[in-house]
Design an enzyme around this catalytic site. Structure first.
Site, PDB file in Angstrom:
ATOM      1  N   ASP A 174     -14.209  -7.836   7.643  1.00 39.18           N
ATOM      2  CA  ASP A 174     -14.028  -6.625   6.851  1.00 39.18           C
ATOM      3  C   ASP A 174     -14.092  -5.447   7.808  1.00 39.18           C
ATOM      4  OD1 ASP A 174     -14.256  -4.597   4.646  1.00 39.18           O
ATOM      5  OD2 ASP A 174     -14.567  -6.397   3.442  1.00 39.18           O
ATOM      6  N   HIS A 247      -8.912  -3.823   4.049  1.00 39.41           N
ATOM      7  CA  HIS A 247     -10.226  -4.117   4.626  1.00 39.41           C
ATOM      8  C   HIS A 247     -10.082  -4.703   6.030  1.00 39.41           C
ATOM      9  CE1 HIS A 247     -12.771  -3.331   1.077  1.00 39.41           C
ATOM     10  NE2 HIS A 247     -11.751  -3.790   0.368  1.00 39.41           N
ATOM     11  N   GLU A 307      -7.948  -4.406  -2.775  1.00 37.75           N
ATOM     12  CA  GLU A 307      -8.160  -2.988  -2.460  1.00 37.75           C
ATOM     13  C   GLU A 307      -7.364  -2.481  -1.257  1.00 37.75           C
ATOM     14  OE1 GLU A 307     -12.599  -2.228  -4.287  1.00 37.75           O
ATOM     15  OE2 GLU A 307     -12.485  -2.860  -2.193  1.00 37.75           O
TER      16      GLU A 307
END
Length: 669
Positions: A174, A247, A307
């Site tokens: 991440d 990410h 996301e």
């Protein structure tokens, strides 16, 4: 907290072969199968007790694949995965016997026996016939945002296997750190496994820079091999996650050629999204996944997919060219192109992908399994399309949310997800019967942005992980929270005695007291007119939310709180001109979730609904600088006037965290 999070043990000891048999002062009480978690399918307790000698179970008779036992079960309507983990445990005056069709089933039976033995030497005579409700019972550990080492992971495997969790999902990469050795791209660990800032919050405040030999770490391939062997002995599968396309800032810092360019084609834009327009991106991602697949035997490889902002894609010439060549009409379809291409590469290696439910955007890749986190509707939709689904909706399955009153807990990302709520989740609720074959099970997710230490990690994980375990294993009709609460206390006591750091449910404060009381006031039941609409997602009860007498609890997501991703402007009609001596409401703040107090709140009064006079102006006096916790503030004003209409206007601030304004009941007296 009484210092529970003040230090981290310098080393952990291996717990041995998954029977979890610690030295523990054993109670003189008798223990039976009704005392364990998860609750077994069928139990019969008989007169008499048996004292099991020793800790190695050498006296236990184990039969695997016995034909007579298989014939006994032939009349039962069971799925193949249920038969795989089925066992029968018999304890009587002759001793202990475990029967199973497979080694998996025999292991589950030994764990049931081990669990009882860890609570007492004296076991009730009983017969247990047991098998899982769902094939997938998982826990996700985020070791990217705050690194956890090999010993910690193995320690959790011990206790999770005790309650029949059979999948451990490791979030390995991440923005905050790359946590796995990749030989073909060594800068991923030499650079992107270390950062400036002990915690994720500190790192973010320090500009999100990566610095070798500061804070961080990673798992070597030898570490991972040891973890995998340890998990295999405990009949647990490890699922690796390599996050993409979002990410991925750490990947882009290590290898900036994978970032998008500006429109002039010269400047690399380091965001959190890799560039799907360049072939270099696929070369690197596929090479990384090849090393992951070579190491991990799991059928599933998790590729993230959540996301992605896609903002840089809209300005990138390479992305525009890719969209034109592939006939893609949106950046959502461009993401679907990337996911689909990666999925085909993984399938060519004999594996399948899992992705967070955003992989559905722009079209779902063939054979992809969806991990539904934003809610249950995404998972239901994927099942209706013929895709396998693991349910992990944040409102029930996120274990990084507060598990008790925020002022009594260590800092968390926000939200409120107590043990009772986690336990209440039924993954199959509302799913049509003909789609349920695609429901693999459920998973609890522990994200670690706000969890800097190993002790804090365990504190957030337990005992809520046990609620996930029982939800995934036990039949729905066997679930009973009060009985579960009774059983969780001796288990967490056992864990504490053996060096774990679970939350003590006996000290639970509970939900916000105001949420239990219906408040009486002049505006109760009065109509509300919104000049600026509230968020559809955070409606708090809709058009009547601000005058229904209900006040919000600790969570902004599942209670009476009404959210506005904007300024606020609404009017309440009291129905007649009345004396007004007070107007006020509670406001919710959680900067980690971009929820802040309004900088200014204005209260207007009117007798005719057209001519309003400002009766009070309130400004935020709370210093929010550096504040990341959840807190509540009452903004109200004493007045001395008459009015039929009360208008409230709230203005957001200009800082990045001033995203939403949340308030509950507007009280008028």
């Amino acid at each position: 907290m009484n210092g529970i999070l003040s230090s981290v043990p310098s080393a952990y000891l291996s717990l041995g072969l998954a029977l979890c048999m610690y030295s523990l002062p054993l109670a003189s009480k008798t223990v039976g199968p009704e005392d364990i978690i998860p609750r077994p399918v069928k139990t019969e307790v008989k007169e008499g007790t048996y004292v099991l000698p020793g800790n190695d179970f050498s006296s236990v008779r184990v039969q695997v694949g016995d034909r007579r036992f298989a014939r006994e079960l032939s009349s039962m309507s069971l799925e193949p995965y249920q038969k795989d983990e089925l066992y029968r445990l018999t304890i009587d005056s002759y001793g202990v016997k475990i029967e199973a069709l497979t080694e998996d089933g025999a292991y589950r039976g030994r764990q049931t026996l081990s669990y009882m033995k860890s609570l007492s030497d004296t076991l009730r005579h009983c017969t247990v016939l047991d098998y899982p409700r769902f094939r997938y019972r998982g826990i996700m550990l985020d070791i990217s945002r705050n690194f956890r080492d090999k010993e910690y992971i193995m320690r959790q495997i011990d206790v999770l296997s005790k309650v029949k969790i059979n999948y451990l999902h490791l979030h390995l990469t991440d923005d905050a750190g790359w946590r796995m050795q990749i030989d073909s791209y060594p800068r991923l660990t030499s650079v992107a496994a270390y950062r400036n800032g002990e915690t994720w919050q500190d790192w973010s405040a320090n500009g999100r820079t990566y610095e070798p030999a500061t804070h961080g770490g990673f798992l070597t391939k030898d570490d991972i091999r040891e973890i995998l062997e340890y998990a295999e002995q405990r009949h647990m599968t490890i699922i690796p996650e390599i996050e993409m396309p979002g990410h991925s800032r750490e990947l882009l810092v290590a290898y900036p050629q994978l970032a998008c360019t500006e429109e002039d084609g010269t400047t690399r834009v380091i965001t959190s999204d890799v560039c799907p327009g360049t072939e270099a991106t696929f070369e690197v991602l596929e090479a990384i996944l090849d090393e992951v697949i070579e190491l991990f035997p799991s059928k599933y490889i998790h590729i993230g997919g959540d996301e992605a902002s896609k903002g840089s894609w809209k300005k990138c010439p390479a992305c525009h060219k890719r969209m034109e060549e592939e006939g893609l009409s949106s950046v959502e379809e461009l993401q679907s192109y990337l996911i689909g291409r990666i999925a085909r590469h993984v399938e060519d290696k004999g594996r399948s992908i899992i992705g967070w439910d955003e992989i559905m955007q722009g079209g779902l890749a063939k054979n992809a399994t969806v991990l539904s986190w934003r809610g249950v509707t995404q998972g239901a939709e994927a099942m209706s399309l013929g895709h396998d689904v693991i349910m992990a909706p944040s409102a029930w399955c996120y274990l990084d949310y507060y598990q008790d009153a925020p002022m009594h807990q260590p800092l968390a990302i926000g939200g409120y997800n107590p043990l009772r709520r986690v336990y209440s989740f039924d993954p199959a609720d509302g799913i049509p019967e003909n789609d349920r074959a695609h429901l693999l099970g459920e998973q609890g997710n522990l994200w670690a942005e706000f969890i800097p230490t190993a002790e804090h990690n365990e504190y957030m994980l337990y005992p809520r992980a046990m609620a996930i375990a029982e939800g995934g294993w036990s039949p729905l009709e066997r679930k009973d929270f009060e009985d579960f609460h009774r059983r969780i206390i001796p288990l967490t006591d056992w864990m504490t005695e053996n060096g774990y750091h679970p939350f003590d449910v006996r000290k639970e404060y509970g939900d916000r007291p105001e949420s239990y009381r219906r408040v009486q006031h002049l505006a109760l039941g009065c109509p509300v007119t919104y000049r600026i609409p509230f968020s559809k997602k955070y409606h708090g009860g809709g058009q009547t939310a601000l005058t229904d007498g209900k006040q919000g609890g600790w969570s902004y997501m599942e209670s009476a709180w009404q959210g506005f991703n904007s300024d606020v402007d609404f009017t309440v009609d009291l129905g007649a001109v009345k004396p007004v001596h007070y107007v006020g409401a509670w406001f919710y703040s959680c900067l980690g979730n971009w929820i802040a107090l309004p900088e200014t709140t204005e209260i207007y009064l009117s007798t005719d609904g057209e001519n309003f006079e400002c009766a009070s102006t309130l400004t935020c006096q709370i210093d929010e600088t550096g504040r990341r916790d959840t807190f509540f503030s009452m903004f109200g004003s004493p007045l001395n006037a008459e009015a039929r209409y009360v208008r409230v206007k709230c203005y957001r601030g200009t800082k990045p965290y001033h995203g939403f304004i949340f308030l509950d009941e507007l009280v008028v007296n």
